[in-house]
Design a protein around this motif. Structure first.
Motif, short mmCIF file in Angstrom:
data_model
loop_
_atom_site.label_atom_id
_atom_site.label_comp_id
_atom_site.label_asym_id
_atom_site.label_seq_id
_atom_site.Cartn_x
_atom_site.Cartn_y
_atom_site.Cartn_z
N ARG A 186 0.53 -9.99 -46.12
CA ARG A 186 -0.14 -11.01 -45.30
C ARG A 186 -0.20 -10.61 -43.84
NH1 ARG A 186 2.98 -14.38 -48.85
NH2 ARG A 186 1.61 -15.57 -50.25
N LEU A 187 0.90 -10.09 -43.33
CA LEU A 187 0.95 -9.69 -41.92
C LEU A 187 0.05 -8.49 -41.66
CD1 LEU A 187 4.78 -10.08 -41.21
CD2 LEU A 187 2.93 -11.57 -40.39
N MET A 188 0.03 -7.54 -42.59
CA MET A 188 -0.83 -6.38 -42.43
C MET A 188 -2.30 -6.76 -42.39
SD MET A 188 0.35 -3.29 -41.93
CE MET A 188 -1.11 -2.40 -42.44
N LEU A 189 -2.67 -7.73 -43.21
CA LEU A 189 -4.07 -8.15 -43.28
C LEU A 189 -4.51 -8.90 -42.04
CD1 LEU A 189 -4.23 -9.25 -47.03
CD2 LEU A 189 -5.19 -7.17 -46.01
N GLU A 190 -3.59 -9.28 -41.18
CA GLU A 190 -3.92 -9.95 -39.93
C GLU A 190 -4.06 -8.95 -38.78
OE1 GLU A 190 -0.79 -12.72 -39.31
OE2 GLU A 190 -1.41 -14.06 -40.94
N ARG A 191 -3.68 -7.71 -39.00
CA ARG A 191 -3.73 -6.72 -37.94
C ARG A 191 -5.14 -6.14 -37.82
NH1 ARG A 191 1.48 -5.37 -36.26
NH2 ARG A 191 0.79 -3.42 -35.33
N PRO A 192 -5.53 -5.67 -36.64
CA PRO A 192 -6.88 -5.15 -36.45
C PRO A 192 -7.27 -4.07 -37.45
CG PRO A 192 -5.79 -5.42 -34.34
CD PRO A 192 -4.75 -5.68 -35.38
N SER A 193 -6.32 -3.26 -37.88
CA SER A 193 -6.63 -2.14 -38.78
C SER A 193 -7.13 -2.59 -40.14
CB SER A 193 -5.41 -1.24 -38.96
OG SER A 193 -4.29 -2.00 -39.42
N LEU A 194 -6.71 -3.80 -40.59
CA LEU A 194 -7.11 -4.27 -41.92
C LEU A 194 -7.72 -5.68 -41.90
CD1 LEU A 194 -4.22 -3.05 -44.29
CD2 LEU A 194 -6.45 -2.00 -43.86
N LYS A 195 -7.88 -6.25 -40.74
CA LYS A 195 -8.40 -7.62 -40.66
C LYS A 195 -9.79 -7.71 -41.29
CE LYS A 195 -8.61 -11.52 -37.46
NZ LYS A 195 -7.55 -12.23 -38.17
N GLY A 196 -9.98 -8.69 -42.16
CA GLY A 196 -11.25 -8.88 -42.84
C GLY A 196 -11.42 -8.05 -44.10
N ALA A 197 -10.42 -7.22 -44.44
CA ALA A 197 -10.54 -6.34 -45.61
C ALA A 197 -10.19 -7.04 -46.92
CB ALA A 197 -9.65 -5.11 -45.44
N GLY A 198 -9.54 -8.21 -46.83
CA GLY A 198 -9.15 -8.94 -48.04
C GLY A 198 -8.13 -9.99 -47.70
N ALA A 199 -7.73 -10.74 -48.73
CA ALA A 199 -6.75 -11.82 -48.51
C ALA A 199 -6.15 -12.24 -49.84
CB ALA A 199 -7.44 -13.02 -47.86
N TYR A 200 -4.99 -12.86 -49.77
CA TYR A 200 -4.42 -13.51 -50.93
C TYR A 200 -5.19 -14.81 -51.16
CZ TYR A 200 -0.33 -10.45 -51.40
OH TYR A 200 0.50 -9.38 -51.62
N THR A 201 -5.55 -15.05 -52.41
CA THR A 201 -6.37 -16.23 -52.73
C THR A 201 -5.66 -17.26 -53.58
OG1 THR A 201 -7.28 -15.09 -54.67
CG2 THR A 201 -8.49 -14.87 -52.58
N GLY A 202 -4.41 -17.01 -53.94
CA GLY A 202 -3.67 -17.94 -54.79
C GLY A 202 -2.53 -17.20 -55.46
N VAL A 203 -2.05 -17.77 -56.56
CA VAL A 203 -0.97 -17.13 -57.32
C VAL A 203 -1.35 -17.12 -58.80
CG1 VAL A 203 0.83 -17.76 -55.66
CG2 VAL A 203 0.30 -19.29 -57.56
#
Length: 256
Positions: free
Chosen positions: A207-224
Motif C-alpha cells: 500500500r505504501l509503495m503504491l502511494e510513492r511517485p515511482s508506482l503511483k497510479g500503477a494499481g491498488a488493492y481492491t478488497g480481500v
C-alpha cells in the motif's frame, strides 16, 4: 514461521553475520525468492551498470520470445517483441523484489539488489546470484522497508533495466510500472501466504509503495479474498493475452 531464530534487529553486535541462512530461509517460499550465493564467475553478469547492456537485454528478450513461442508450437517470431520485453521485465522484477522484500521483513536484513548477478546464457527461467556475503541489518518496519525497496530495486536496478529496454524497442513506461506493481503485489501475496504472521506487514508495504511517485497510479488493492488476503488489481496490462495461448492474468486491468 519466518526464520525468527535468525532475525536481526536494529540493535546488533559488531560484525554482520553471514547471509547464507537468510537466503536459505527466504528461498523456501517459492522460486522467485531464491538467490544463489557466490562471487562472479564466467557467464554471470551484474544486473546493473555494464552487466545488462543493450545487447544483453536484447538477447534476454529474444530468449523469452523463443520460450513463449515454443510453448504454442511456434517460433520466437510469432511473439511480438513488446510482449517478450514486458514478460522479461515482469519476471526480473519478481525475482528482484521478492527476496529483498522477504529478507527485510522476515529477518531485518538489507539485501542489496545492486549486487545481484544474472546468468544470461541460461535457457530456462531467470536465476540470480548475489556477491553479497554479509547480512546487513536494517529496520523491518514497513515504512523503512518501502524506502529501501524504492531506492534499491524500483528506482535503482529496475529503473536502469527499463531505460535499456526503451533503447532496444518501443514499450510503454506505464506498462513497465504496472509490471513492477504487479510483481510486488505477487511477492507480497506469496510471502503472506507462506508466512501468515507477516501478511499484514507485507500488505502495508505494498500500500505504501503504491502511494510513492515511482508506482503511483500503477494499481491498488481492491478488497480481500475468502482467506482475508488483499486482492490487487493493476491499471495496465502486461500483454500476456496477446500470446497464441494467452489469457488474462488474475490482476489484469482488462478484467471486468
Amino acid at each position: 514461521m519466518c526464520g525468527h531464530e535468525y532475525h536481526l534487529s536494529t540493535a546488533f553486535p559488531a560484525g554482520d553475520p553471514p547471509l547464507t541462512p537468510v537466503l536459505r530461509d527466504v528461498g523456501q517460499i517459492n522460486m522467485f525468492f531464491r538467490v544463489e550465493s557466490g562471487p562472479p564467475t564466467p557467464g554471470w553478469v551484474p544486473v546493473t551498470g555494464d552487466g545488462l547492456t543493450r545487447e544483453r537485454v536484447a538477447e534476454e528478450v529474444e530468449l523469452v520470445r523463443a520460450r513463449l513461442g515454443a510453448l504454442s508450437g511456434g517460433r520466437a517470431e510469432d511473439v511480438e517483441w513488446r510482449v517478450g520485453a514486458s514478460l522479461f521485465h515482469q519476471g526480473l522484477a519478481s525475482r528482484l523484489l521478492s527476496p529483498v522484500l522477504a529478507a527485510a521483513l522476515c529477518h531485518g536484513v538489507r539485501l542489496r539488489a545492486g549486487r545481484f548477478l544474472l546468468e544470461p546464457e541460461r535457457a530456462g527461467a531467470l536465476v540470480l546470484r548475489t556477491a553479497q556475503t554479509r547480512a546487513e541489518p536494517m529496520s523491518d518496519r514497513p515504512g523503512e522497508v518501502v524506502e529501501w525497496l524504492d531506492q534499491a530495486v524500483v528506482g535503482g536496478v529496475l529503473a536502469g533495466v527499463e531505460a535499456v529496454l526503451a533503447g532496444v524497442g518501443r514499450i510503454s513506461p506505464g506498462l513497465l510500472r504496472g509490471n513492477t506493481a504487479s510483481a510486488l503485489a505477487g511477492a507480497a501475496r506469496a510471502l503472506g501466504g507462506a508466512r501468515p504472521d507477516h501478511r499484514s506487514g507485507v500488505e502495508e508495504v505494498v500500500r505504501l509503495m503504491l502511494e510513492r511517485p515511482s508506482l503511483k497510479g500503477a494499481g491498488a488493492y481492491t478488497g480481500v479474498d475468502r482467506s482475508g488476503a488483499a486482492v490487487f488489481r493493476r491499471t495496465t496490462c502486461c500483454l500476456y493475452y496477446r500470446l497464441p495461448e494467452g489469457g488474462l492474468c488474475g490482476d489484469c486491468a482488462l478484467r471486468s
